[in-house]
Design an enzyme around this catalytic site. Structure first.
Site, PDB file in Angstrom:
ATOM      1  N   ASP A  57      -9.004  66.920 -29.389  1.00 43.18           N
ATOM      2  CA  ASP A  57      -9.135  66.319 -28.055  1.00 43.18           C
ATOM      3  C   ASP A  57      -8.278  67.142 -27.090  1.00 43.18           C
ATOM      4  O   ASP A  57      -7.047  67.112 -27.158  1.00 43.18           O
ATOM      5  CB  ASP A  57      -8.661  64.859 -28.087  1.00 43.18           C
ATOM      6  CG  ASP A  57      -8.821  64.172 -26.740  1.00 43.18           C
ATOM      7  OD1 ASP A  57      -9.000  64.862 -25.716  1.00 43.18           O
ATOM      8  OD2 ASP A  57      -8.754  62.923 -26.718  1.00 43.18           O
ATOM      9  N   TYR A 148     -14.471  61.556 -10.345  1.00 46.08           N
ATOM     10  CA  TYR A 148     -14.960  62.810 -10.948  1.00 46.08           C
ATOM     11  C   TYR A 148     -14.839  63.959  -9.952  1.00 46.08           C
ATOM     12  O   TYR A 148     -14.302  65.028 -10.267  1.00 46.08           O
ATOM     13  CB  TYR A 148     -16.403  62.639 -11.416  1.00 46.08           C
ATOM     14  CG  TYR A 148     -17.036  63.910 -11.916  1.00 46.08           C
ATOM     15  CD1 TYR A 148     -16.529  64.571 -13.030  1.00 46.08           C
ATOM     16  CD2 TYR A 148     -18.153  64.454 -11.275  1.00 46.08           C
ATOM     17  CE1 TYR A 148     -17.118  65.755 -13.485  1.00 46.08           C
ATOM     18  CE2 TYR A 148     -18.744  65.626 -11.725  1.00 46.08           C
ATOM     19  CZ  TYR A 148     -18.221  66.270 -12.832  1.00 46.08           C
ATOM     20  OH  TYR A 148     -18.805  67.438 -13.285  1.00 46.08           O
ATOM     21  N   GLY A 149     -15.321  63.736  -8.721  1.00 42.59           N
ATOM     22  CA  GLY A 149     -15.227  64.783  -7.700  1.00 42.59           C
ATOM     23  C   GLY A 149     -13.775  65.124  -7.390  1.00 42.59           C
ATOM     24  O   GLY A 149     -13.420  66.302  -7.226  1.00 42.59           O
ATOM     25  N   ALA A 150     -12.929  64.105  -7.335  1.00 44.04           N
ATOM     26  CA  ALA A 150     -11.508  64.341  -7.049  1.00 44.04           C
ATOM     27  C   ALA A 150     -10.880  65.177  -8.163  1.00 44.04           C
ATOM     28  O   ALA A 150     -10.076  66.082  -7.912  1.00 44.04           O
ATOM     29  CB  ALA A 150     -10.783  63.010  -6.904  1.00 44.04           C
ATOM     30  N   ALA A 151     -11.263  64.890  -9.410  1.00 45.40           N
ATOM     31  CA  ALA A 151     -10.715  65.655 -10.536  1.00 45.40           C
ATOM     32  C   ALA A 151     -11.173  67.110 -10.463  1.00 45.40           C
ATOM     33  O   ALA A 151     -10.394  68.035 -10.700  1.00 45.40           O
ATOM     34  CB  ALA A 151     -11.146  65.015 -11.861  1.00 45.40           C
ATOM     35  N   LYS A 152     -12.436  67.333 -10.127  1.00 46.21           N
ATOM     36  CA  LYS A 152     -12.924  68.711 -10.037  1.00 46.21           C
ATOM     37  C   LYS A 152     -12.294  69.441  -8.842  1.00 46.21           C
ATOM     38  O   LYS A 152     -12.095  70.665  -8.893  1.00 46.21           O
ATOM     39  CB  LYS A 152     -14.443  68.737  -9.956  1.00 46.21           C
ATOM     40  CG  LYS A 152     -15.139  68.347 -11.273  1.00 46.21           C
ATOM     41  CD  LYS A 152     -14.792  69.253 -12.430  1.00 46.21           C
ATOM     42  CE  LYS A 152     -15.771  69.118 -13.601  1.00 46.21           C
ATOM     43  NZ  LYS A 152     -15.341  69.914 -14.783  1.00 46.21           N
TER      44      LYS A 152
HETATM   45  N1  LIG Z   1     -24.590  69.349 -16.249  1.00 43.24           N
HETATM   46  C1  LIG Z   1     -24.331  69.305 -14.936  1.00 43.24           C
HETATM   47  O1  LIG Z   1     -25.200  68.970 -14.112  1.00 43.24           O
HETATM   48  C2  LIG Z   1     -22.946  69.708 -14.441  1.00 43.24           C
HETATM   49  C3  LIG Z   1     -22.788  69.923 -13.074  1.00 43.24           C
HETATM   50  C4  LIG Z   1     -21.535  70.311 -12.592  1.00 43.24           C
HETATM   51  C5  LIG Z   1     -20.491  70.483 -13.474  1.00 43.24           C
HETATM   52  N2  LIG Z   1     -20.661  70.254 -14.817  1.00 43.24           N
HETATM   53  C6  LIG Z   1     -19.503  70.481 -15.695  1.00 43.24           C
HETATM   54  O2  LIG Z   1     -19.871  71.392 -16.714  1.00 43.24           O
HETATM   55  C7  LIG Z   1     -19.000  71.222 -17.827  1.00 43.24           C
HETATM   56  C8  LIG Z   1     -19.838  71.174 -19.109  1.00 43.24           C
HETATM   57  O3  LIG Z   1     -20.620  69.986 -19.085  1.00 43.24           O
HETATM   58  P1  LIG Z   1     -22.130  69.943 -19.570  1.00 43.24           P
HETATM   59  O4  LIG Z   1     -22.968  69.718 -18.402  1.00 43.24           O
HETATM   60  O5  LIG Z   1     -22.419  71.082 -20.459  1.00 43.24           O
HETATM   61  O6  LIG Z   1     -22.141  68.548 -20.381  1.00 43.24           O
HETATM   62  P2  LIG Z   1     -21.904  68.234 -21.926  1.00 43.24           P
HETATM   63  O7  LIG Z   1     -23.052  68.738 -22.709  1.00 43.24           O
HETATM   64  O8  LIG Z   1     -21.574  66.785 -21.979  1.00 43.24           O
HETATM   65  O9  LIG Z   1     -20.617  69.101 -22.330  1.00 43.24           O
HETATM   66  C9  LIG Z   1     -19.289  68.652 -22.179  1.00 43.24           C
HETATM   67  C10 LIG Z   1     -18.503  69.092 -23.388  1.00 43.24           C
HETATM   68  O10 LIG Z   1     -17.120  68.796 -23.199  1.00 43.24           O
HETATM   69  C11 LIG Z   1     -16.585  68.313 -24.407  1.00 43.24           C
HETATM   70  N3  LIG Z   1     -15.448  67.454 -24.065  1.00 43.24           N
HETATM   71  C12 LIG Z   1     -15.426  66.441 -23.170  1.00 43.24           C
HETATM   72  N4  LIG Z   1     -14.206  65.865 -23.142  1.00 43.24           N
HETATM   73  C13 LIG Z   1     -13.455  66.527 -24.067  1.00 43.24           C
HETATM   74  C14 LIG Z   1     -12.118  66.385 -24.534  1.00 43.24           C
HETATM   75  N5  LIG Z   1     -11.293  65.418 -24.077  1.00 43.24           N
HETATM   76  N6  LIG Z   1     -11.658  67.240 -25.482  1.00 43.24           N
HETATM   77  C15 LIG Z   1     -12.474  68.197 -25.974  1.00 43.24           C
HETATM   78  N7  LIG Z   1     -13.742  68.395 -25.574  1.00 43.24           N
HETATM   79  C16 LIG Z   1     -14.229  67.554 -24.634  1.00 43.24           C
HETATM   80  C17 LIG Z   1     -17.736  67.531 -25.068  1.00 43.24           C
HETATM   81  O11 LIG Z   1     -17.629  67.513 -26.487  1.00 43.24           O
HETATM   82  P3  LIG Z   1     -17.034  66.240 -27.272  1.00 43.24           P
HETATM   83  O12 LIG Z   1     -17.612  65.023 -26.637  1.00 43.24           O
HETATM   84  O13 LIG Z   1     -17.469  66.460 -28.693  1.00 43.24           O
HETATM   85  O14 LIG Z   1     -15.552  66.337 -27.130  1.00 43.24           O
HETATM   86  C18 LIG Z   1     -18.937  68.364 -24.660  1.00 43.24           C
HETATM   87  O15 LIG Z   1     -19.238  69.349 -25.642  1.00 43.24           O
HETATM   88  C19 LIG Z   1     -18.201  69.955 -17.562  1.00 43.24           C
HETATM   89  O16 LIG Z   1     -16.913  70.316 -17.126  1.00 43.24           O
HETATM   90  C20 LIG Z   1     -18.976  69.271 -16.440  1.00 43.24           C
HETATM   91  O17 LIG Z   1     -18.150  68.460 -15.643  1.00 43.24           O
HETATM   92  C21 LIG Z   1     -21.875  69.880 -15.315  1.00 43.24           C
END
Ligand SMILES: NC(=O)c1ccc[n+]([C@@H]2O[C@H](COP(=O)([O-])OP(=O)(O)OC[C@H]3O[C@@H](n4cnc5c(N)ncnc54)[C@H](OP(=O)(O)O)[C@@H]3O)[C@@H](O)[C@H]2O)c1
Length: 244
Positions: A57, A148-152
């Site tokens: 984690d 979420y937006g604030a964190a990003k």
């Molecule tokens: N998809 C979109 O439209 C979009 C748009 C803008 C930004 N993003 C950003 O892109 C990034 C990747 O997201 P994604 O879209 O590919 O979604 P995703 O498939 O849900 O990928 C997120 C990954 O982060 C891992 N994760 C989450 N919390 C964690 C923690 N505490 N420790 C370790 N691993 C953690 C998850 O794995 P586990 O659950 O197994 O830990 C998962 O593999 C994120 O930062 C997201 O905010 C996505």
């Protein structure tokens, strides 16, 4: 370019998975991390011999510390892709439920800010001179979306100070900020057709983003060609938000 050692947090699914696969296809050694061991093992099996999984984690300081012995001792590129909108995992608290409001905001901060800050802090001493740090932000940082937006947005501010800290070692630190990107677990399978259409309508090229769109931006920032690009936010959103 000689083979590099890459760590991708959140590398078991979605954007991180695509990024990890692209590096491995170029002959790099890739370590994918996340909490779910089985998702990581599946990704490693798909990516092939260049990949390895380390489950922990990333928002838990003790877990990150313990994981260090399983992570590479020298890292060329760190990609912080772990994160997501934790509001999608829980019912919204009433405004008067202040404990619930605090818990919801902390969850987004933990998932998006602490994951990147803790892993980067732990690995920065191991990042080679000329190395690269790329963190996945979000269009939400510039357009709202509550905790979420604030964190990003905090990720962007942190990245600016990180670039200052690592700059003297010729290490760059940048944010890739995606808009709607499909082919991930981000929306937990609940992105409705209407919302999808609305988000696509906001783009200039009238399409969804793909994990490869985001991966291409990461690959550029991680490349030797991007050595003078640091402290920046690179928007990958089809023009839905015009970065400046
Ligand atoms: N998809 C979109 O439209 C979009 C748009 C803008 C930004 N993003 C950003 O892109 C990034 C990747 O997201 P994604 O879209 O590919 O979604 P995703 O498939 O849900 O990928 C997120 C990954 O982060 C891992 N994760 C989450 N919390 C964690 C923690 N505490 N420790 C370790 N691993 C953690 C998850 O794995 P586990 O659950 O197994 O830990 C998962 O593999 C994120 O930062 C997201 O905010 C996505």
């Amino acid at each position: 370019m000689s083979a590099r050692t890459i760590v991708v947090t959140g590398g078991g699914t979605g954007i991180g998975r695509a990024v990890a696969g692209a590096f491995a296809a170029d002959g790099d050694t890739v370590v994918v991390t996340g909490r779910r061991r089985e998702r990581l093992e599946q990704a490693v099996a798909e990516i092939g011999p260049g990949a390895r999984a380390v489950d922990f984690d990333a928002s838990d300081p003790a877990a990150v510390g313990t994981a260090l012995e399983r992570l590479p001792t020298t890292v060329d590129v760190l990609v912080n892709a772990a994160g997501g909108n934790t509001d999608l995992d829980r019912p919204a608290p009433r405004d008067t439920d202040l404990d619930g409001v605090a818990a919801a905001w902390r969850a987004n901060f933990d998932a998006n800010v602490l994951t990147a800050v803790l892993v980067t802090s732990a690995l920065t001493p191991r990042i080679a001179e000329g190395g690269r740090i790329v963190t996945i932000g979000s269009i939400a940082a510039r357009r709202g979306a509550g905790g979420y937006g604030a964190a990003k947005a905090a990720v962007e501010a942190w990245n600016a100070s990180l670039a200052t800290d690592v700059g003297p070692r010729a290490i760059t630190a940048n944010v890739v900020s995606p808009g709607l990107t499909t082919g991930t677990e981000f929306f937990r399978g609940r992105l409705g057709d209407e919302r999808r259409r609305r988000l696509v309508d906001e783009t200039k090229n009238r399409r969804e983003g793909t994990t490869d769109d985001v991966g291409a931006a990461v690959a550029y920032l991680a490349s030797p060609h991007a050595g003078h690009v640091t402290g920046q936010v690179l928007h990958v959103n089809g023009g839905a938000y015009l970065g400046h």
